[in-house]
Design an enzyme around this catalytic site. Structure first.
Site, PDB file in Angstrom:
ATOM      1  N   LYS A 112       0.834  -1.207   0.000  1.00 38.72           N
ATOM      2  CA  LYS A 112       0.000   0.000   0.000  1.00 38.72           C
ATOM      3  C   LYS A 112       0.866   1.253   0.000  1.00 38.72           C
ATOM      4  O   LYS A 112       1.609   1.502   0.937  1.00 38.72           O
ATOM      5  CB  LYS A 112      -0.902   0.064   1.229  1.00 38.72           C
ATOM      6  CG  LYS A 112      -1.906   1.226   1.122  1.00 38.72           C
ATOM      7  CD  LYS A 112      -2.624   1.531   2.415  1.00 38.72           C
ATOM      8  CE  LYS A 112      -1.845   2.447   3.314  1.00 38.72           C
ATOM      9  NZ  LYS A 112      -1.799   3.849   2.854  1.00 38.72           N
ATOM     10  N   SER A 120       5.969   6.580  10.647  1.00 35.76           N
ATOM     11  CA  SER A 120       6.262   7.222  11.924  1.00 35.76           C
ATOM     12  C   SER A 120       6.448   6.191  13.032  1.00 35.76           C
ATOM     13  O   SER A 120       5.925   5.074  12.971  1.00 35.76           O
ATOM     14  CB  SER A 120       5.116   8.162  12.307  1.00 35.76           C
ATOM     15  OG  SER A 120       3.974   7.392  12.635  1.00 35.76           O
ATOM     16  N   GLU A 154      10.635   0.520   9.941  1.00 34.91           N
ATOM     17  CA  GLU A 154      11.625   1.566   9.686  1.00 34.91           C
ATOM     18  C   GLU A 154      10.944   2.868  10.035  1.00 34.91           C
ATOM     19  O   GLU A 154      10.058   3.320   9.321  1.00 34.91           O
ATOM     20  CB  GLU A 154      12.052   1.482   8.216  1.00 34.91           C
ATOM     21  CG  GLU A 154      13.429   2.028   7.976  1.00 34.91           C
ATOM     22  CD  GLU A 154      13.403   3.515   7.749  1.00 34.91           C
ATOM     23  OE1 GLU A 154      13.470   4.241   8.750  1.00 34.91           O
ATOM     24  OE2 GLU A 154      13.284   3.927   6.600  1.00 34.91           O
ATOM     25  N   CYS A 157      13.340  10.521   7.139  1.00 32.59           N
ATOM     26  CA  CYS A 157      13.408   9.983   8.498  1.00 32.59           C
ATOM     27  C   CYS A 157      14.814  10.080   9.075  1.00 32.59           C
ATOM     28  O   CYS A 157      15.000  10.224  10.272  1.00 32.59           O
ATOM     29  CB  CYS A 157      12.919   8.540   8.524  1.00 32.59           C
ATOM     30  SG  CYS A 157      13.636   7.549   7.211  1.00 32.59           S
ATOM     31  N   GLU A 187      10.451  14.733  16.161  1.00 31.00           N
ATOM     32  CA  GLU A 187      10.666  14.713  14.717  1.00 31.00           C
ATOM     33  C   GLU A 187       9.677  15.667  14.045  1.00 31.00           C
ATOM     34  O   GLU A 187       8.466  15.535  14.195  1.00 31.00           O
ATOM     35  CB  GLU A 187      10.459  13.291  14.188  1.00 31.00           C
ATOM     36  CG  GLU A 187      10.801  13.172  12.717  1.00 31.00           C
ATOM     37  CD  GLU A 187      10.682  11.739  12.209  1.00 31.00           C
ATOM     38  OE1 GLU A 187       9.741  11.041  12.587  1.00 31.00           O
ATOM     39  OE2 GLU A 187      11.557  11.345  11.403  1.00 31.00           O
TER      40      GLU A 187
END
Lengths: 490, 308, 290
Positions: free
Chosen positions: A194, A247, A268, A302, A399
Site C-alpha cells: 500500500k 512514523s 523503519e 526519516c 521529529e
C-alpha cells in the site's frame, strides 16, 4: 567576524529563468483501480479519493479506496501466486523478472520522475537524479540475489516467508516501494503493498511496469487507501510478514497489533539525527552536508540531520556560512529543474511543520529563514534554522519532518556524543572531522544504524539501512536486507 | 595637501588556520552547479557576461606581432554581425607582445594582460622575474599574470612563495596582479586552498587557476575551492579578490556553470569583469554561436565565426 | 562433648545478583523451595519490580564498559566462566538432583552447559566477521556494516532447563557485548543463583549479568515494558504471554525474541545466529578522496 559590510548578496543581479520539466511525455489516468491478481480492478466499495499536486493544490487523479474486502482479495491473489507460479519457478527466473522491472524503470525514468514530483512535491532534480535511479538500482541489485540466497546465510537453508504485507510512506514513494518489493520478491515471497495516501501515482505506474514485465498475476498487488487500508493489510491473518516504513507512533501501533501472531516484521521508523561538526572539519563541505542533511526532500526524511551540533569555536563561522548558503536555495515549483526545495507534501504536514515553528519561537529559540519568495498556491516552507536551543526544547526532541534545523553548540567530544545519544531515536547520525581516529570513535559510539562521516544522506542498494532503539527493527538494503524476507532453516 | 596612503600591511597568514578541504564533498558540490538549467533570458544575460569577462589569450612560442594584432581585432570586434555585444575584458599575451597589443587596442576599453615571472614554469631567479614584470608594466600592461614557484610551495617553503608574490606585487605598481597557482601541479585541493590564502595575503588582486600549459587546467572543483578561499578572505578582511579560471573552458555551457558557481558562492557583487575573468582562447566563439542560436533558433556552424 | 552426633550442615542462602552484589530482594519476600520429600531446600528471594528496576540500572551502567571491551577479552571471560563451572560441577549436579533431576541427566546438563560456554567463548571474535560486510556502493565512499550490541536485554529464562537453558541464553547475549537482566526458573532456581556466584568469580564485570529469582507471572510485564531495556528474550508461555510481551515491548520498540519450545540440548540450541539476534547492524559511510 560577521559584519553587515561583508555580507554576501545573492538576490540582485543575474537570476535563473524558470526551467520547468515538460509534462508532455506523461499520462496520468483520471482514475486508477486497484492492482490485484495482475489486473486493475474497481474497489469493492466503489469509493475513490483524490490525489493532489501539493504545489498547485490541483487534483491529479483519483485512486481507489481499498477496503477489507479488497485487501482480502489481494492477499488471496498473493497467496495463490505464492503457492503456484512463483514458488515453482526457478530462482534465477525470479531474478530475471526483477531485472526486467529495473530495466523498464530505467527506460521510463523521466516519466516516473515527473509524476513523482507532481504527486509528492519533491524537486524534479531529486526525483530525476536520486529517487528513480535508486529505485531501479534496488531492483537490479536484488534481482541478482534471487538465485544466490544460500551464500548469504552460512550453515542455513533460507526459505521464503509467504505473503508480505507492505505499507510505505509518502516521502520517497517509488523508492520505498522498490526497497520493499525488490527484496521480498528476490527471496521468493509475494507482495501486497500500500502506497501512502498522498502519493499513490508512481505506485500505480509501477503496477503498469509489473504488468508489462509479465510477472505472474498476484505476485505483486498494489492497493491504495489510507491508514485503515494499511491496518487491514497488517492484520490480515494470511499475511506472513509485515514491512512498514513510517512514523514511530504508527510503528508502535503495528508492533502491538502483531502481538500474539507469528508474523515476522520490520519497522523503519522516525529519527532525530545528530549531525556533529568538529572544529577540525572541512567546514565548507560540512556546511553542504548540513544543507543536504536537513533540506534534502524538504526535510521529509526519516534520517534527516535535524539536530546540528557545532563545536563552539567554529559555531559562528558555520552558522554564518549556513545562512549565506540558505540564500542560494531555491524554493518553488517542484518541476523546475533549478528548484532545491519543493512543496511540502500535504496541507496537514505543512500545518504540523508550522506548529513546530511556533513552538520553537514560543520556547524562546531564535528563528532564521531564507529570504526567497514563495509561490502563492500550494504548500511551502522556507528553509529554517533555530539557534539558541538546547536538548530540552521540543523542536530538538521531536521529529518535525520538515526543513527545520535546530542548532546547538558543544565544547568537548564527550559532550557532543552524550547529547547526540540523548534521544529515543537511533536511525542515523553524522560526524565531521578531518581526524581519522576521532571519526572511528564517534562512528562507533553514536547509537544509530547509519552513520555518515564527512558526508550525509547517502543511499545505495548495497548499503543496509535501519534504526536502533525507537527508530525501528530490522534492516533494509544490502545483504542484511534479505534476512527480513526469509526463514532460516537448519 | 596630499595624503599618502599607508602601504597595505602585508603579513604572512597563519597557514595552520587555512580551511581543510574534502575532495569528495567539493566534487559533489561542483557537480550540483552543473545540474542548474539556465534558459532563455538568463542564458542570454549569462552569455553576454561571459564575453565581457574573457581574457582573450595567445601564449605560444610562435606568437608574432601579426598574430597579436589579429587577436586584438577580435577582442574589439567579437562578431559585428550581432549588434550590442560587449567586448572582452582583456587580451593576454607574453611580455614581448605587450607593446604591440597596447597599440592595436588603442583607445578601446580593453586591458592588456601580460604573463610574467618566467611563465609558465616560473623557473627563474627572482631578480629576473621582477625585471620582467617591470618591463611588461612599463610597456603598458594593465594586468600581470604571474606564476607561483610550485617547487618551493611543494617543498613547504611557503615564506619564499609569499615573499616572491609580495615582491612581484610591488613591482607591478599600478598594474593589477593575478597570481596563477597552477593547480594542476599542486596535487590536492588542500594545497589549492593554502596557495590561495597565501597569494591573497601577499597582495594578489586576482587568483587564477592555471597557465593553460599543464593538464588538468581549470576545473569546477578547483575553482570552487578558490572561490571559497576568496569568500573567507572577504569575511575576514572585507576585501574583494578576483577569480580567473583559465584553460579548459572552451564551451558556453560549461562557462555558464562557472557563473552559476560564482553566483552561488560569492554572490552577485563578483559578477563583473572587474572581479571575474575567463582565461580562454576558443570560448568566445562558442558563446557567440550560442547567442546566435538563441536569437535565431537555429543551430550554428563554426564556419560563420571568425577564428583569430 | 560426644563426637558421635552428625555435624549440622550449613545451609546456603540463595540471594539475587545485581550489579555484582548479592542482595536479598528489597521486598523482603521469599518463596519456599521444597525437595521432593517435602523438606525445605531454601527460602528463595521473590524478586520484585524494584529489584528489576535496580538491575536495569546496573545493566545500563555496565553496558558502556562491557560493549567496549575487546572481543578477545569477552571470549576469555566466557572461557573463564566455563573453567569455574567445570570446577564446581559437582555442586551444580547436586543442586539439580536436589531439585528432582536425575543424577544422570544432571551430569549431562552441567557438562553441556560448560561446553556451551566454550562454544560461545570461541565465537567472541568471529561472529562479527560472519555478519559484517563491506558494501560496494556506487559513489566515492567506503561503506561497511558491522554488528553492535543492542544494549540492555531482559531475559525470561526457561523454566525447565534451569542451567543449560539459562547459559544458552545468557552466553550469546553477553558475548556480543550486551548486558542483561535475567529472571531465573521459578521451579528450579538454585542453579541460577549458583551460576551468579560463578559469574562473580569469573572476571565478569558487575552489572553485565544480573539474575533475579521470582515469578514470571509477576515480572513479565516489567521485563517487557521497561523503557531502558532494548530487547526482551522469553522462553516460555502461551500465546497470551507472547501477546502481552509484544504489546508492552512496543512502548519503546523493543526487539522481541521468542525462544519457546527450544530443545537446548539439541544442536540448534547453539548458533552464531542467536548472537546476531541481539545485535544491531550499523552502517558507516566515508568519502574516498584526497
Amino acid at each position: 567576524m560577521s559584519t553587515e559590510s561583508t555580507k554576501l548578496a545573492f538576490n540582485d543581479g543575474w537570476q535563473y529563468a524558470p526551467a520547468p520539466e515538460s509534462t508532455d511525455h506523461i499520462s496520468i489516468d483520471e482514475q486508477y483501480g486497484l492492482f490485484i491478481g495482475g489486473e486493475f480492478v474497481a474497489p469493492e466499495s466503489g469509493r475513490y479519493f483524490e490525489t493532489v499536486n501539493p504545489a498547485t493544490e490541483q487534483t491529479l487523479s483519483s485512486v481507489s479506496l481499498a477496503s477489507a474486502a479488497d485487501v482480502d482479495l489481494a492477499v488471496k491473489a498473493a497467496r495463490k501466486a505464492y503457492n503456484g507460479a512463483w514458488s515453482k519457478m526457478a530462482a534465477a527466473d525470479r531474478g530475471k523478472y526483477l531485472f526486467r522491472i529495473a530495466r523498464i524503470l530505467q527506460e521510463r525514468a523521466r516519466e516516473f520522475a515527473t509524476i513523482e514530483s507532481l504527486d509528492g512535491g519533491k524537486p524534479i532534480r531529486e526525483s530525476r537524479d536520486i529517487d528513480i535511479p535508486l529505485a531501479a538500482a534496488h531492483f537490479f541489485y536484488y534481482a541478482g540475489w534471487a538465485d544466490k540466497l544460500e551464500y548469504a546465510f552460512p550453515g542455513r537453508r533460507p526459505v521464503p516467508l509467504g505473503v508480505a504485507g507492505q505499507v510505505i510512506p509518502w516521502n520517497f514513494p517509488l523508492l520505498m516501494a522498490a526497497w520493499k518489493i525488490a527484496p521480498a520478491l528476490a527471496c521468493g515471497n509475494t507482495v501486497v503493498l500500500k502506497p501512502a495516501e498522498t502519493t499513490p501515482l508512481t505506485a500505480m505506474k509501477l503496477a503498469e511496469v509489473i504488468r508489462d514485465a509479465e510477472l505472474p498475476p498476484g505476485v505483486v498487488n498494489i492497493l491504495t487507501g489510507a491508514g485503515e487500508t494499511g491496518a487491514e493489510i497488517v492484520n490480515h491473518p494470511d499475511v506472513n510478514k509485515v514491512a512498514f516504513t513510517g512514523s514511530t507512533e504508527v510503528g508502535k501501533i503495528i508492533q502491538r497489533s502483531l502481538a500474539g501472531t507469528d508474523k515476522k516484521y520490520t519497522l523503519e521508523l522516525g529519527g532525530k539525527a545528530a549531525n556533529i561538526i568538529f572544529a577540525d572539519a572541512a567546514i565548507d563541505e560540512a556546511v553542504e552536508g548540513i544543507v543536504n542533511g536537513i533540506f534534502f526532500n524538504q526535510g521529509h526524511v526519516c534520517c534527516a540531520g535535524s539536530r546540528l551540533f557545532v563545536q563552539e569555536s567554529v559555531a559562528e563561522e558555520v552558522v554564518r556560512k549556513l545562512k549565506d548558503r540558505m540564500e542560494t536555495l531555491i524554493v518553488g515549483d517542484p518541476l523546475d529543474k533549478n528548484t532545491d526545495i519543493g512543496a511540502i507534501n500535504s496541507a496537514s504536514q505543512l500545518e504540523t511543520i508550522q506548529s513546530y515553528l511556533k513552538v520553537g519561537q514560543d520556547e524562546g529559540a531564535e528563528m532564521y529563514q531564507g529570504s526567497g519568495s514563495l509561490p502563492e498556491q500550494g504548500y511551502w516552507c522556507r528553509p529554517t534554522l533555530f539557534t539558541g536551543v538546547s536538548q530540552s526544547n521540543r523542536i530538538v526532541q521531536e521529529e518535525i519532518f520538515g526543513p527545520v534545523l535546530a542548532i546547538q553548540t558543544f565544547r568537548t567530544l564527550e559532550e557532543g556524543l552524550t547529547k547526540a545519544n540523548n534521544t529515543p531515536y537511533g536511525l542515523s547520525g553524522g560526524v565531521w572531522t578531518d581526524k581519522g581516529a576521532k571519526i572511528f570513535k564517534m562512528t562507533q559510539q553514536i547509537r544509530a544504524g547509519v552513520i555518515w562521516a564527512n558526508t550525509f544522506n547517502k543511499f545505495d542498494p548495497t548499503s543496509p539501512f535501519g534504526g536502533y532503539k525507537e527508530s525501528g527493527v530490522g534492516r533494509e538494503g544490502g545483504l542484511h536486507g534479505l534476512g527480513a524476507y526469509l526463514k532460516l532453516e537448519t | 595637501m596630499s595624503v599618502v596612503p599607508l602601504p597595505q600591511e602585508v603579513r604572512m597568514p597563519d597557514l595552520s588556520r587555512v580551511a581543510l578541504v574534502d575532495e569528495v564533498g567539493v566534487n559533489e558540490r561542483a557537480a550540483r552547479f552543473q545540474t542548474r538549467s539556465i534558459k532563455n533570458e538568463s542564458k542570454v544575460e549569462a552569455l553576454h557576461m561571459i564575453l565581457s569577462m574573457i581574457d582573450l589569450t595567445t601564449l605560444e612560442g610562435q606568437d608574432t606581432p601579426g598574430k597579436v594584432r589579429q587577436l586584438c581585432q577580435k577582442a574589439i570586434h567579437l562578431h559585428d554581425a550581432m549588434p550590442g555585444l560587449p567586448h572582452v575584458a582583456a587580451v593576454c599575451v607574453y611580455p614581448t607582445m605587450v607593446g604591440e597589443a597596447k597599440k592595436a587596442l588603442g583607445n578601446h576599453d580593453i586591458n592588456v594582460a601580460s604573463v610574467a615571472t618566467a611563465f609558465p614554469s616560473g623557473m627563474a631567479p627572482l631578480q629576473i622575474k621582477l625585471e620582467e614584470t617591470r618591463i611588461a608594466v612599463d610597456d603598458g600592461a594593465d594586468e600581470i599574470d604571474m606564476v607561483i614557484s610550485r617547487g618551493a610551495f611543494l617543498q613547504g617553503e611557503y615564506r619564499y612563495v609569499f615573499d616572491e608574490i609580495a615582491a612581484v606585487k610591488e613591482a607591478c605598481g599600478k598594474a593589477h596582479l593575478k597570481v596563477i597557482l597552477e593547480t594542476g601541479e599542486l596535487g590536492t585541493l588542500d594545497r589549492v586552498r593554502r596557495a590561495s590564502v597565501l597569494a591573497m595575503h601577499a597582495g594578489a588582486d586576482f587568483i587564477k587557476t592555471s597557465t593553460g600549459k599543464i593538464q588538468p587546467a581549470a576545473t569546477l572543483p578547483v575553482t570552487l575551492v578558490m572561490l571559497q578561499a576568496i569568500r573567507d578572505f572577504y569575511y575576514e578582511t572585507g576585501r574583494m579578490i578576483g577569480m580567473k579560471p583559465a584553460g579548459g573552458i572552451s564551451n558556453a555551457k560549461l562557462a555558464i556553470h562557472y557563473l552559476v558557481m560564482l553566483r552561488e558562492t560569492l554572490g552577485n557583487a563578483w559578477m563583473t569583469p572587474e572581479w571575474y575573468r575567463f582565461g580562454a582562447s576558443s570560448l568566445a566563439n562558442d558563446v557567440l554561436m550560442q547567442l546566435q542560436k538563441q536569437a535565431s533558433g537555429v543551430y550554428q556552424s563554426a564556419d560563420y565565426f571568425s577564428k583569430d | 562433648m560426644a563426637g558421635s552426633t552428625a555435624r549440622v550442615p550449613v545451609a546456603k542462602t540463595y540471594k539475587i545478583y545485581i550489579g555484582g552484589k548479592f542482595p536479598r530482594t528489597e521486598s523482603g519476600r521469599y518463596f519456599k523451595l521444597n525437595a521432593s520429600d517435602g523438606s525445605v531446600i531454601a527460602n528463595v528471594c521473590q524478586g520484585s519490580r524494584k529489584d528489576f528496576r535496580n538491575a536495569v540500572v546496573a545493566a545500563r551502567s555496565a553496558f558502556g564498559g562491557w560493549s567496549a571491551a575487546s572481543a578477545y577479552l569477552r571470549g576469555q571471560i566466557l572461557y573463564r566462566i566455563a573453567e569455574l563451572l567445570e570446577g564446581r560441577s559437582d555442586q551444580f549436579v547436586s543442586e539439580l538432583v536436589l531439585q528432582g533431576v536425575s543424577r544422570r541427566k544432571a551430569k549431562k546438563e552441567v557438562v553441556a552447559s560448560i561446553d556451551r560456554l566454550i562454544y560461545y567463548a570461541g565465537w567472541s571474535d568471529k561472529y562479527q566477521q560472519i555478519f559484517s560486510a563491506v558494501n560496494p556502493v556506487s559513489s566515492a565512499h567506503f561503506n561497511f556494516s558491522v554488528l553492535e550490541p543492542t544494549g540492555v536485554v531482559s531475559l525470561l529464562a526457561p523454566e525447565d532447563s534451569s542451567l543449560l537453558g539459562l547459559v544458552s541464553n545468557i552466553a550469546p547475549i553477553i558475548v556480543g557485548g550486551n548486558t542483561c537482566v535475567v529472571l531465573a526458573s521459578a521451579q528450579l532456581p538454585l542453579c541460577a543463583v549458583s551460576f551468579a556466584e560463578v559469574l562473580h568469580a569469573s572476571d565478569v564485570p558487575g552489572g553485565v549479568v544480573n539474575i533475579l529469582t521470582g515469578f514470571a507471572e509477576e515480572l513479565t510485564e516489567q521485563f517487557a515494558s521497561h523503557m531502558d531495556v532494548n530487547a526482551i528474550v522469553y522462553c516460555d508461555g502461551d500465546s497470551e504471554v507472547a501477546k502481552n510481551v509484544q504489546v508492552r515491548a512496543a512502548d519503546n520498540v523493543k526487539r522481541v525474541l521468542a525462544r519457546c519450545d527450544q530443545d537446548w540440548t539439541a544442536d540448534a540450541g547453539q548458533s552464531p545466529y542467536l548472537i546476531s539476534e541481539t545485535q544491531e547492524t550499523k552502517t558507516t559511510w566515508h568519502p574516498i578522496g584526497g
